[in-house]
Design a protein around this motif. Structure first.
Motif, PDB file in Angstrom:
ATOM      1  N   UNK A  50       0.845  -1.189   0.000  1.00  0.00           N
ATOM      2  CA  UNK A  50       0.000   0.000   0.000  1.00  0.00           C
ATOM      3  C   UNK A  50       0.884   1.245   0.000  1.00  0.00           C
ATOM      4  N   UNK A  51       0.708   2.098  -0.980  1.00  0.00           N
ATOM      5  CA  UNK A  51       1.469   3.347  -1.020  1.00  0.00           C
ATOM      6  C   UNK A  51       0.839   4.339  -0.060  1.00  0.00           C
ATOM      7  N   UNK A  52       1.647   5.006   0.738  1.00  0.00           N
ATOM      8  CA  UNK A  52       1.073   5.904   1.739  1.00  0.00           C
ATOM      9  C   UNK A  52       0.472   7.152   1.124  1.00  0.00           C
ATOM     10  N   UNK A  53       0.972   7.596  -0.008  1.00  0.00           N
ATOM     11  CA  UNK A  53       0.507   8.845  -0.577  1.00  0.00           C
ATOM     12  C   UNK A  53      -0.736   8.618  -1.423  1.00  0.00           C
ATOM     13  N   UNK A  62       3.581   0.529 -13.268  1.00  0.00           N
ATOM     14  CA  UNK A  62       3.934   0.443 -11.855  1.00  0.00           C
ATOM     15  C   UNK A  62       3.247   1.549 -11.065  1.00  0.00           C
ATOM     16  N   UNK A  63       3.246   2.763 -11.601  1.00  0.00           N
ATOM     17  CA  UNK A  63       2.592   3.867 -10.900  1.00  0.00           C
ATOM     18  C   UNK A  63       1.076   3.711 -10.882  1.00  0.00           C
ATOM     19  N   UNK A  64       0.496   3.216 -11.985  1.00  0.00           N
ATOM     20  CA  UNK A  64      -0.961   3.055 -12.040  1.00  0.00           C
ATOM     21  C   UNK A  64      -1.451   2.065 -11.001  1.00  0.00           C
ATOM     22  N   UNK A  65      -0.749   0.955 -10.863  1.00  0.00           N
ATOM     23  CA  UNK A  65      -1.200  -0.079  -9.933  1.00  0.00           C
ATOM     24  C   UNK A  65      -0.762   0.213  -8.497  1.00  0.00           C
ATOM     25  N   UNK A  66       0.569   0.367  -8.281  1.00  0.00           N
ATOM     26  CA  UNK A  66       1.090   0.409  -6.924  1.00  0.00           C
ATOM     27  C   UNK A  66       0.954   1.774  -6.264  1.00  0.00           C
ATOM     28  N   UNK A  67       0.881   2.826  -7.040  1.00  0.00           N
ATOM     29  CA  UNK A  67       0.851   4.158  -6.447  1.00  0.00           C
ATOM     30  C   UNK A  67      -0.507   4.848  -6.585  1.00  0.00           C
ATOM     31  N   UNK A 120      -2.020 -13.330  -5.943  1.00  0.00           N
ATOM     32  CA  UNK A 120      -0.828 -13.410  -5.108  1.00  0.00           C
ATOM     33  C   UNK A 120      -0.113 -12.071  -5.010  1.00  0.00           C
ATOM     34  N   UNK A 121       1.140 -12.099  -4.616  1.00  0.00           N
ATOM     35  CA  UNK A 121       1.918 -10.881  -4.395  1.00  0.00           C
ATOM     36  C   UNK A 121       2.203 -10.158  -5.714  1.00  0.00           C
ATOM     37  N   UNK A 122       2.028  -8.843  -5.675  1.00  0.00           N
ATOM     38  CA  UNK A 122       2.332  -8.014  -6.841  1.00  0.00           C
ATOM     39  C   UNK A 122       3.528  -7.134  -6.472  1.00  0.00           C
ATOM     40  N   UNK A 123       4.611  -7.336  -7.152  1.00  0.00           N
ATOM     41  CA  UNK A 123       5.854  -6.611  -6.849  1.00  0.00           C
ATOM     42  C   UNK A 123       6.197  -5.658  -7.984  1.00  0.00           C
TER      43      UNK A 123
END
Length: 605
Positions: A50-53, A62-67, A120-123
């Motif tokens: 989970x991205x804090x921002x 990467x930014x679309x999913x994780x951030x 599962x895990x998304x890295x």
């Protein structure tokens, strides 16, 4: 107690609103599954990062999913911060404007989250940067399926004989990297095909501090986003629907009583028939208003369909109940008409019409509910009735014979309602003729139910329809009665039967009384008298009048015979004894043979 059933249905609706919507069905085969090669080891289960921002970053997959997508939808699930801003970030990651409405896009985002929970895990290693994709001159990134990361999923779905039906693709657009329109439009099929798999993040998230919020998110948007006052509003509206329905039923009942006192029985029956169905309709209307407080009910297609079908079912039941009760109005109106006629066939038709109408209404509403609520193929059902009819006819031969028996009674009219009949040794009055059986009230007060098929093969004696009652009197007198007394007895019987008081119910021209000395019995002389008692055509049953006339005849015969000194005979037997001095038995023994032989002995007398 009459509202218990409606309250139970409402409670079931309330309970099902708390349950997660599940999806099922067959999935289609993805060609990518055949290109993945041999399976590899499954990755370890881990919590999605989970991205804090709360920044909007669509510069790369990467930014679309994780951030962007994961942080925003996690805040929505937990109810933290500005929920509408979080939804705006989630919708910004999707190309939904041309294929879905906003409500459908929100539901698609939740389904997309369900799929991610099972991958599962998304890295970051699984998500390339924008520069890498530009160097490769690629504007389309297939996140799922990837053979090196998702091979274990094929192995898991193989046990259910399923394959993932769809892909998760991100495309570079003017706004940045977004989930493609094909992914958004087909996410429901993909989520449905992967429904048998359990969420991989559930076990890890439950033990965290915010595990409760995450678990509530898995139960669906309706349960997650409906505030506490929404549930209280539903409960209050259910109670209000019950209260309004009870009050409305009481008002209608009072109006019915008032109309009945004024002599308007038919109108009174209409209000009585509407009382209970109106109570159910009020409860259903309260439920309809109550479910409107669930703001996100449209985000869950399964729950939305369940609620709509349940409310439709309750409204149809209320309407069908009212129409079923209205048959009483038709029945009462027809009975009023038949009371003005003397044709008993009308009394037979009215119960048949009542039963036929009620069966018709029940069948029609079962078909309407099956087609509109349960979405069943009624045409296929009707087509299958031809095949099922043969099996039913074989299994229900007696019922069919009873039906034909009722038609025989209806068309041949061997008897009608109110007739006195003798059948199989029992005599009674016909009270009701139904499709299956006929009810007969015996003189003992008991009711005998006779299957109608019995009337096809057996004789029925209609006592009511006889015009006369014939009586055969056998009066016995003693053997020592002189001839003059016998003639006198015959004349006494003729005088009695021709007297004015006794002969009043006789047809002296067509069937006058007959008296004869006709038989030498073993212990008496028999005088037979025959007369025909003509029944009163204005009376349906003249049985008691006949018995009163029979009493008069018997009393006069007994009195006149006693005055004439004519004794009635009763079974007797006379013994003659050899030693009885009053009645000696004389005999003579001839010995002619001895005299012929010359022995000189005289004959003995």
């Amino acid at each position: 107690m009459r509202y218990t059933r409606s309250l139970l249905v409402s409670s079931l609706l309330f309970i099902f609103a708390l349950l997660p919507a599940t999806a099922g069905g067959a999935a289609s085969t993805d060609p990518a599954a055949e290109e993945m090669g041999p399976p590899i080891t499954s990755p370890e289960l881990a919590v999605r990062p989970d991205a804090p921002q709360m920044d909007l970053d669509l510069g790369s997959p990467r930014g679309t999913l994780l951030r962007t997508f994961f942080p925003a939808i996690n805040r929505i699930n937990r109810g933290e911060g500005d929920i509408e801003q979080a939804w705006a970030h989630v919708l910004a990651t999707m190309q939904w404007e041309d294929v879905l409405s906003e409500a459908e896009a929100r539901r698609a985002a939740m389904q997309l989250l369900e799929v991610f929970d099972k991958l599962g895990e998304i890295t970051e290693e699984q998500l390339p940067s924008d520069q890498v994709l530009r160097d490769a001159d690629v504007s389309r990134f297939v996140f799922f399926p990837q053979p090196e990361h998702h091979a274990d999923l094929w192995e898991a779905l193989r046990a259910f004989d399923r394959w993932p039906d769809g892909q998760i693709v991100l495309e570079r657009t003017e706004a940045g990297w977004q989930f493609s329109a094909q992914t958004v439009a087909g996410i429901d099929r993909l989520a449905e095909s992967m429904a048998p798999l359990p969420p991989k993040h559930l076990a890890a998230q439950v033990v965290t501090d915010d595990g409760v919020a995450q678990l509530l998110g898995l139960l669906g948007p309706t349960f997650e986003f409906t505030p506490w006052w929404g549930w209280l509003a539903l409960l209050g509206l259910i109670f209000a629907g019950l209260a309004v329905g009870k009050i409305a039923g009481a008002v209608l009942q009072k109006m019915a009583d008032r109309l009945r006192r004024r002599g308007w029985a038919v109108r009174a029956v209409v209000f009585e028939d509407a009382a209970r169905p109106l109570s159910l309709a009020c409860l259903t209307f309260g439920l309809t208003l109550g479910v409107q407080v669930f703001v996100h009910i449209e985000d869950d297609s399964s729950l939305e369909a369940f609620v709509a079908n349940t409310l439709t079912l309750l409204y149809l039941i209320a309407l069908g109940w009212f129409l079923f009760n209205l048959v009483d109005v038709i029945d009462l109106s027809l009975r009023r008409v038949t009371e003005t006629t003397h044709n008993k066939v009308d009394d037979m038709i009215v119960p048949l019409i009542r039963k036929a109408l009620r069966i018709f209404i029940v069948v029609i509403f079962i078909m309407v509910i099956a087609q509109n609520v349960f979405e069943l193929n009624i045409t296929g059902w009707l087509a299958g009735l031809g095949i099922a009819g043969l099996a039913v006819s074989l299994a229900a031969q007696d019922s069919i014979r009873n039906l034909f028996g009722s038609l025989t009674v209806f068309f041949d009219k061997p008897f009608a309602v109110g007739d006195m009949i003798t059948f199989n040794g029992t005599t009674g009055t016909v009270e009701e003729i139904g499709f299956r059986s006929t009810k007969q009230r015996l003189f003992t007060g008991a009711v005998v139910t006779v299957p109608n098929m019995k009337f096809i093969d057996n004789a029925v004696e209609n006592v009511t329809r006889r015009q006369t009652i014939r009586r055969v009197m056998n009066i016995t007198i003693t053997y020592d009665t002189p001839v003059e007394k016998i003639e006198q007895a015959v004349q006494i019987l003729k005088d009695i039967l021709h007297s004015e008081a006794i002969a009043a119910p006789f047809d002296m021209e067509e069937t006058p009384p007959r008296v004869f000395f006709n038989e030498f019995n073993a212990d008496s002389l028999n005088i037979m008298a025959i007369y025909w008692y003509v029944l009163d055509a204005d009376k349906e049953q003249d049985w008691w009048g006949y018995n009163a006339h029979l009493h008069q005849v018997n009393v006069q015969v007994f009195q006149r015979f006693q005055e004439a000194g004519i004794d009635f005979a009763f079974p007797t037997r006379t013994l003659y004894l050899a030693g009885d001095k009053d009645r000696q038995l004389s005999f003579r023994l001839l010995r002619g043979r001895d005299r012929a032989e010359g022995n000189g002995e005289p004959a003995v007398q």
